[in-house]
Design a protein around this motif. Structure first.
Motif, mmCIF file in Angstrom:
data_model
loop_
_atom_site.group_PDB
_atom_site.id
_atom_site.type_symbol
_atom_site.label_atom_id
_atom_site.label_comp_id
_atom_site.label_asym_id
_atom_site.label_seq_id
_atom_site.Cartn_x
_atom_site.Cartn_y
_atom_site.Cartn_z
ATOM 1 N N PHE A 1 -9.988 2.863 -12.755
ATOM 2 C CA PHE A 1 -9.087 2.614 -11.630
ATOM 3 C C PHE A 1 -7.736 3.230 -11.984
ATOM 4 O O PHE A 1 -7.013 2.728 -12.840
ATOM 5 N N VAL A 2 -7.406 4.339 -11.328
ATOM 6 C CA VAL A 2 -6.156 5.053 -11.594
ATOM 7 C C VAL A 2 -5.172 4.732 -10.466
ATOM 8 O O VAL A 2 -5.448 5.012 -9.292
ATOM 9 N N SER A 3 -4.047 4.141 -10.824
ATOM 10 C CA SER A 3 -3.072 3.690 -9.835
ATOM 11 C C SER A 3 -1.787 4.503 -9.956
ATOM 12 O O SER A 3 -1.071 4.416 -10.956
ATOM 13 N N ASP A 4 -1.509 5.297 -8.911
ATOM 14 C CA ASP A 4 -0.279 6.093 -8.845
ATOM 15 C C ASP A 4 0.808 5.209 -8.234
ATOM 16 O O ASP A 4 0.759 4.872 -7.050
ATOM 17 N N GLU A 5 1.804 4.854 -9.035
ATOM 18 C CA GLU A 5 2.838 3.925 -8.599
ATOM 19 C C GLU A 5 4.228 4.556 -8.631
ATOM 20 O O GLU A 5 5.239 3.871 -8.793
ATOM 21 N N ILE A 6 4.296 5.881 -8.404
ATOM 22 C CA ILE A 6 5.573 6.571 -8.557
ATOM 23 C C ILE A 6 6.571 6.244 -7.450
ATOM 24 O O ILE A 6 7.764 6.494 -7.612
ATOM 25 N N TYR A 7 6.097 5.674 -6.333
ATOM 26 C CA TYR A 7 7.027 5.294 -5.266
ATOM 27 C C TYR A 7 7.345 3.802 -5.260
ATOM 28 O O TYR A 7 7.954 3.302 -4.305
ATOM 29 N N HIS A 8 6.955 3.107 -6.316
ATOM 30 C CA HIS A 8 7.337 1.700 -6.415
ATOM 31 C C HIS A 8 8.862 1.577 -6.420
ATOM 32 O O HIS A 8 9.575 2.444 -6.921
ATOM 33 N N GLN A 9 9.344 0.511 -5.843
ATOM 34 C CA GLN A 9 10.761 0.171 -5.668
ATOM 35 C C GLN A 9 11.389 0.899 -4.474
ATOM 36 O O GLN A 9 12.534 0.645 -4.136
ATOM 37 N N ILE A 10 10.630 1.785 -3.827
ATOM 38 C CA ILE A 10 11.059 2.341 -2.542
ATOM 39 C C ILE A 10 10.155 1.694 -1.504
ATOM 40 O O ILE A 10 9.108 2.233 -1.129
ATOM 41 N N GLU A 11 10.530 0.512 -1.057
ATOM 42 C CA GLU A 11 9.676 -0.327 -0.219
ATOM 43 C C GLU A 11 10.520 -0.988 0.858
ATOM 44 O O GLU A 11 11.697 -1.271 0.645
ATOM 45 N N TYR A 12 9.903 -1.256 2.019
ATOM 46 C CA TYR A 12 10.657 -1.754 3.162
ATOM 47 C C TYR A 12 10.130 -3.069 3.723
ATOM 48 O O TYR A 12 10.699 -3.607 4.667
ATOM 49 N N GLY A 13 9.071 -3.588 3.166
ATOM 50 C CA GLY A 13 8.522 -4.855 3.632
ATOM 51 C C GLY A 13 9.196 -6.039 2.968
ATOM 52 O O GLY A 13 10.057 -5.887 2.085
ATOM 53 N N GLU A 14 8.790 -7.213 3.395
ATOM 54 C CA GLU A 14 9.357 -8.425 2.797
ATOM 55 C C GLU A 14 8.869 -8.627 1.367
ATOM 56 O O GLU A 14 9.563 -9.233 0.550
ATOM 57 N N GLU A 15 7.673 -8.137 1.065
ATOM 58 C CA GLU A 15 7.107 -8.268 -0.271
ATOM 59 C C GLU A 15 7.108 -6.918 -0.971
ATOM 60 O O GLU A 15 6.907 -5.879 -0.344
ATOM 61 N N ARG A 16 7.325 -6.926 -2.292
ATOM 62 C CA ARG A 16 7.288 -5.684 -3.065
ATOM 63 C C ARG A 16 5.866 -5.179 -3.196
ATOM 64 O O ARG A 16 4.898 -5.925 -3.014
ATOM 65 N N ALA A 17 5.736 -3.908 -3.536
ATOM 66 C CA ALA A 17 4.416 -3.346 -3.807
ATOM 67 C C ALA A 17 3.841 -3.975 -5.077
ATOM 68 O O ALA A 17 4.570 -4.306 -6.025
ATOM 69 N N THR A 18 2.539 -4.158 -5.084
ATOM 70 C CA THR A 18 1.846 -4.773 -6.214
ATOM 71 C C THR A 18 1.433 -3.709 -7.213
ATOM 72 O O THR A 18 0.911 -2.654 -6.836
ATOM 73 N N SER A 19 1.650 -3.966 -8.492
ATOM 74 C CA SER A 19 1.148 -3.070 -9.530
ATOM 75 C C SER A 19 -0.301 -3.408 -9.826
ATOM 76 O O SER A 19 -0.703 -4.585 -9.828
ATOM 77 N N ALA A 20 -1.088 -2.385 -10.089
ATOM 78 C CA ALA A 20 -2.491 -2.612 -10.454
ATOM 79 C C ALA A 20 -2.601 -3.426 -11.735
ATOM 80 O O ALA A 20 -3.626 -4.075 -11.977
ATOM 81 N N LEU A 21 -1.562 -3.433 -12.541
ATOM 82 C CA LEU A 21 -1.586 -4.212 -13.782
ATOM 83 C C LEU A 21 -1.578 -5.713 -13.517
ATOM 84 O O LEU A 21 -1.854 -6.503 -14.421
ATOM 85 N N GLU A 22 -1.255 -6.119 -12.290
ATOM 86 C CA GLU A 22 -1.293 -7.529 -11.918
ATOM 87 C C GLU A 22 -2.700 -7.992 -11.591
ATOM 88 O O GLU A 22 -2.953 -9.194 -11.494
ATOM 89 N N SER A 23 -3.623 -7.078 -11.403
ATOM 90 C CA SER A 23 -4.985 -7.431 -11.033
ATOM 91 C C SER A 23 -5.718 -8.043 -12.228
ATOM 92 O O SER A 23 -5.525 -7.616 -13.375
ATOM 93 N N PRO A 24 -6.548 -9.060 -11.995
ATOM 94 C CA PRO A 24 -7.288 -9.682 -13.109
ATOM 95 C C PRO A 24 -8.119 -8.664 -13.884
ATOM 96 O O PRO A 24 -8.845 -7.857 -13.309
ATOM 97 N N GLY A 25 -7.986 -8.702 -15.206
ATOM 98 C CA GLY A 25 -8.755 -7.804 -16.064
ATOM 99 C C GLY A 25 -8.283 -6.372 -16.072
ATOM 100 O O GLY A 25 -9.013 -5.475 -16.503
ATOM 101 N N ALA A 26 -7.056 -6.141 -15.624
ATOM 102 C CA ALA A 26 -6.574 -4.773 -15.472
ATOM 103 C C ALA A 26 -6.378 -4.041 -16.796
ATOM 104 O O ALA A 26 -6.545 -2.823 -16.858
ATOM 105 N N ALA A 27 -6.018 -4.749 -17.849
ATOM 106 C CA ALA A 27 -5.634 -4.099 -19.103
ATOM 107 C C ALA A 27 -6.712 -3.180 -19.651
ATOM 108 O O ALA A 27 -6.414 -2.166 -20.294
ATOM 109 N N GLU A 28 -7.986 -3.492 -19.397
ATOM 110 C CA GLU A 28 -9.081 -2.724 -19.980
ATOM 111 C C GLU A 28 -9.558 -1.576 -19.096
ATOM 112 O O GLU A 28 -10.225 -0.660 -19.586
#
Length: 418
Positions: free
Chosen positions: A227-254
């Motif tokens: 699972f490759v997650s391109d997060e280069i536009y994180h912190q440029i967001e307009y919704g009430e909630e921030r974008a989620t990093s794939a690292l927050e997903s259960p079991g993501a580290a592996e």
């Protein structure tokens, strides 16, 4: 008669023909960026005195934050005094920058990241190259959403990887879903080796909800798919909630490879500095590849980037400007005839469906530039199959540019919409 060994008899040197030398078939099949053609046309217009409203380029219209410039000057001054050489760093990057990147994940996402998992790279581009070579081999199948950032496909195909296109549209907010992945495997049951997602995305600016991202990662984890997650536009967001990093997903580290950059939010495109968070199984390979392909990311950029994490007050004002520009375009573009727009919840792009206006967005963009001075990009870079029906607008420039672009597109519609 035979020439004896070690004979000094002169043998004329024959220069081989150069006619058979050419780029490899694999390399020659990598397409050029259409956006570069738009940039060239815009430059030519400006060169002869024409006005251009730049909405084609996917980069901030301002430079790096003041503290980043100060840190770069301090590094140069220290080099001038002989206190440092600004020479090579270790392949993974300086300890200080890797430690600060790891802290960023704790501060923003409440995720613990081992600094040993962090690799500093020559922009996100190098991270993609390193990660793709490490994770995928020739003939492996990797899924990407289309429309999407063209370099995913181009790098993968240059490496001999088979790209599995997952067509997305407004019905799924221009993002892949587990249902679409299931459909792709029904059409061709050969297993996937990877999935690449981007949230916020280029060219649509759309953002995955947390539940959607977690579901995609779970689908991949169940099937042993990277699972490759391109997060280069994180912190440029307009919704009430921030974008989620794939690292927050259960079991993501592996099973997750996260790629990010200082280019977009931190306004450091030309500094060529990015990073990735690497799962244990890929670290050794990516480190060896980094040593052989790039040695290390630019040293002065590493020192400067360390200061970038403390510039949120300055950088947040840029995001406020993007937010205002977005509102201007979402309100104004429909008045010019662009009635079907992506949600643009992040990044600084709006992707417009123009199938009701043209059958060829390449020619439409040329006409718009010629008649209004607005430089925008046809969708063919982002979607080889359906791109002729779409146009991308970037709103990373000034608010004055956004307002003026809407004005001329509306006022001169009869000239460009033919």
């Amino acid at each position: 008669s035979q020439v004896p060994p070690h004979s000094h008899l002169h043998v004329p040197f024959v220069v081989p023909s150069m006619e058979g030398l050419h780029a490899s078939l694999r390399a020659s099949q990598v397409p050029a960026f259409r956006v570069m053609e738009v940039m060239k046309a815009a430059h030519e217009r400006e060169r002869v005195g024409g006005k251009v409203l730049h909405m084609e380029v996917g980069q901030p219209s301002v430079g790096a934050p003041a503290a980043v410039l100060d840190a770069a000057r301090a590094s140069l001054d220290a080099c001038g005094r002989g206190e440092t050489t600004l020479g090579y760093t270790v392949a993974d990057g300086t300890d200080a920058l890797r430690r600060r990147i790891a802290r960023h994940y704790a501060d923003r996402y409440s995720v613990d990241v081992d600094e040993d998992a962090v690799m500093v790279t020559t922009g996100s581009s190098a991270a993609f190259v390193l990660g793709f070579i490490a994770a995928f081999g020739p003939g492996d199948r990797v899924a990407i959403a289309t429309p999407g950032y063209p370099c995913y496909r181009n790098i993968l195909e240059a490496l001999g990887v088979e790209v599995v296109s997952i067509p997305v549209d407004a019905a799924t907010n221009f993002q892949p879903t587990t249902g679409l992945l299931d459909e792709a495997l029904k059409k061709d049951p050969r297993p996937l080796k990877g999935l690449i997602i981007a949230s916020p995305s280029n060219p649509t600016g759309t953002v995955l909800k947390t539940s959607e991202l977690f579901a995609l990662h779970a689908w991949c984890k169940e099937r042993a798919v990277w699972f490759v997650s391109d997060e280069i536009y994180h912190q440029i967001e307009y919704g009430e909630e921030r974008a989620t990093s794939a690292l927050e997903s259960p079991g993501a580290a592996e099973s997750v490879l996260v790629i990010n950059s200082f280019s977009k939010y931190h306004c450091m495109t030309g500094w060529r500095i990015g990073w990735c968070v690497v799962p244990p199984a890929l670290r050794g390979a990516m480190r060896a590849l980094q040593q052989n392909l790039f040695i290390n990311a630019p040293t002065i950029a590493q020192h400067a980037a360390l200061a970038a994490f403390d510039c949120d007050d300055e950088l947040g004002k840029h995001v406020d400007r993007y937010r205002e520009n977005r509102a201007i375009l979402l309100e104004g573009l429909p008045r010019a005839g662009f009635t079907k727009l992506s949600s643009a919840g992040g990044a600084y792009y709006i992707y417009a469906d123009v199938t009701h206006l043209t059958e060829d967005s390449v020619q439409l963009c040329k006409k718009i530039l010629e008649t209004t001075g607005v430089a925008c990009v046809p969708g063919v870079d982002f979607d080889r199959e359906r791109g002729l029906g779409f146009v991308r607008f970037s709103f990373a420039n000034s608010t004055e540019t956004a307002r003026e672009a809407v004005r001329v597109l509306v006022e001169k519609k009869e000239e460009w919409c033919v």
